[in-house]
Design an enzyme around this catalytic site. Sequence first.
Site, PDB file in Angstrom:
ATOM      1  N   LYS A  60      -3.463   8.408  -3.259  1.00 13.35           N
ATOM      2  CA  LYS A  60      -4.815   8.966  -3.123  1.00 13.35           C
ATOM      3  C   LYS A  60      -4.818  10.473  -3.419  1.00 13.35           C
ATOM      4  O   LYS A  60      -5.794  10.993  -3.966  1.00 13.35           O
ATOM      5  CB  LYS A  60      -5.402   8.685  -1.733  1.00 13.35           C
ATOM      6  CG  LYS A  60      -5.727   7.218  -1.474  1.00 13.35           C
ATOM      7  CD  LYS A  60      -6.718   6.618  -2.468  1.00 13.35           C
ATOM      8  CE  LYS A  60      -7.237   5.261  -1.996  1.00 13.35           C
ATOM      9  NZ  LYS A  60      -8.048   4.577  -3.036  1.00 13.35           N
ATOM     10  N   TYR A  88       0.099   4.508   6.126  1.00 14.39           N
ATOM     11  CA  TYR A  88      -0.611   4.551   4.836  1.00 14.39           C
ATOM     12  C   TYR A  88       0.375   4.904   3.709  1.00 14.39           C
ATOM     13  O   TYR A  88       0.233   4.477   2.573  1.00 14.39           O
ATOM     14  CB  TYR A  88      -1.782   5.541   4.909  1.00 14.39           C
ATOM     15  CG  TYR A  88      -2.830   5.315   3.837  1.00 14.39           C
ATOM     16  CD1 TYR A  88      -3.517   4.106   3.745  1.00 14.39           C
ATOM     17  CD2 TYR A  88      -3.149   6.318   2.914  1.00 14.39           C
ATOM     18  CE1 TYR A  88      -4.479   3.897   2.775  1.00 14.39           C
ATOM     19  CE2 TYR A  88      -4.115   6.117   1.944  1.00 14.39           C
ATOM     20  CZ  TYR A  88      -4.783   4.912   1.879  1.00 14.39           C
ATOM     21  OH  TYR A  88      -5.741   4.722   0.912  1.00 14.39           O
TER      22      TYR A  88
HETATM   23  O1  0WE Z   1      -6.912   2.360   0.848  1.00 12.51           O
HETATM   24  C1  0WE Z   1      -6.983   1.521   1.715  1.00 12.51           C
HETATM   25  C2  0WE Z   1      -6.394   0.139   1.471  1.00 12.51           C
HETATM   26  C3  0WE Z   1      -5.155   0.236   0.670  1.00 12.51           C
HETATM   27  C4  0WE Z   1      -4.354  -1.021   0.537  1.00 12.51           C
HETATM   28  C5  0WE Z   1      -4.288  -1.999   1.519  1.00 12.51           C
HETATM   29  C6  0WE Z   1      -3.479  -3.112   1.337  1.00 12.51           C
HETATM   30  C7  0WE Z   1      -3.305  -4.167   2.375  1.00 12.51           C
HETATM   31  C8  0WE Z   1      -2.825  -5.478   1.801  1.00 12.51           C
HETATM   32  C9  0WE Z   1      -3.603  -1.169  -0.598  1.00 12.51           C
HETATM   33  N1  0WE Z   1      -2.796  -2.225  -0.799  1.00 12.51           N
HETATM   34  C10 0WE Z   1      -2.743  -3.192   0.139  1.00 12.51           C
HETATM   35  N2  0WE Z   1      -1.869  -4.239  -0.093  1.00 12.51           N
HETATM   36  C11 0WE Z   1      -1.817  -5.313   0.697  1.00 12.51           C
HETATM   37  O2  0WE Z   1      -0.984  -6.221   0.483  1.00 12.51           O
HETATM   38  N3  0WE Z   1      -7.564   1.828   2.921  1.00 12.51           N
HETATM   39  C12 0WE Z   1      -8.123   3.152   3.102  1.00 12.51           C
HETATM   40  C13 0WE Z   1      -7.599   0.894   4.075  1.00 12.51           C
HETATM   41  C14 0WE Z   1      -6.378   1.168   4.885  1.00 12.51           C
HETATM   42  O3  0WE Z   1      -5.191   0.637   4.528  1.00 12.51           O
HETATM   43  C15 0WE Z   1      -4.250   1.120   5.417  1.00 12.51           C
HETATM   44  C16 0WE Z   1      -4.870   1.975   6.338  1.00 12.51           C
HETATM   45  C17 0WE Z   1      -6.239   2.013   6.001  1.00 12.51           C
HETATM   46  C18 0WE Z   1      -7.296   2.820   6.668  1.00 12.51           C
HETATM   47  C19 0WE Z   1      -2.877   0.902   5.474  1.00 12.51           C
HETATM   48  C20 0WE Z   1      -2.142   1.506   6.470  1.00 12.51           C
HETATM   49  C21 0WE Z   1      -2.744   2.350   7.375  1.00 12.51           C
HETATM   50  C22 0WE Z   1      -4.111   2.598   7.326  1.00 12.51           C
END
Ligand code: 0WE
Length: 257
Positions: A164, A157
């Site tokens: 966050k 993450y």
């Molecule tokens: O906040 C999120 C998503 C955040 C996110 C995800 C992406 C994927 C594709 C922000 N930017 C991007 N950019 C991209 O190109 N989440 C809480 C979902 C999430 O994302 C992760 C998680 C989880 C859970 C990324 C890594 C590990 C766990």
Amino acid sequence: MTQDLKGKTGIILGVANKRSIAWACASSLAREGMRLCFTYMGERMEEKVRALASECEGSIVLECDVTKPEQIDAVFDEIKEEFGFLDTVVHAVAFARREELTGNFFDTSKEGYMIAHEVSVYSLTAISRRALPLMEGREGSIITLSYIGGERVIPNYNVMGIAKAALEASVRYLANDLGPKGIRVNAISAGPIRTLSASGVSGFNTMLDEIATKAPLRRNVTQEEVGDTCLFLAGKGSRGITGTTIFVDAGYHIMGV
Ligand code: 0WE
């Protein structure tokens, strides 16, 4: 307590498709009668968001790249024209470059760090500042989406975790600024949900399985559960709550193992 939102208005940033948490928030608010402004990012998203918005009576759709101050200005000018006032902001926007969401956090580039914070953190403050004149005197509510990765280390993450953490701190500072004006600011820390944002995140299935095994409720959460918490935070039922982060994660965050 009833949740009638007839005569209220809101803006939702972050709808990409039917699976978006933002869409679930919008559905819950629209169900109780709120009129909504949907924003989309880039022409590619326009038709998709228009099709979804058409399911919500009286809604409008506007383009908003949150990194462009003139687009934010234009959105709130248009809301002033169309609605005249604003009661609710749902900020469900986050972005980090894909390469930043894998490997070691210490390899985060300065550019990647800046982009993640500009889109995922600063945008909440930029939007709140523009929303304020339309929200004054209406006991409005600003709601953003967070994740436990802002409080604890979640593998991969990375920079989003730092973002966050800053987002949740922004919620506290905004709550302090806007509280005297009767405006509340809160975050929902949702458990992982299969959305466009989560697609391609390596190990996502394993995370969902881990939660289904370990969370007190022994399952994952749904978009609808987040949407209904958003409804609660938008409505009168939460009138004493500001500056906080509410977990909607089947209780996973309380566990030590
Ligand atoms: O906040 C999120 C998503 C955040 C996110 C995800 C992406 C994927 C594709 C922000 N930017 C991007 N950019 C991209 O190109 N989440 C809480 C979902 C999430 O994302 C992760 C998680 C989880 C859970 C990324 C890594 C590990 C766990």
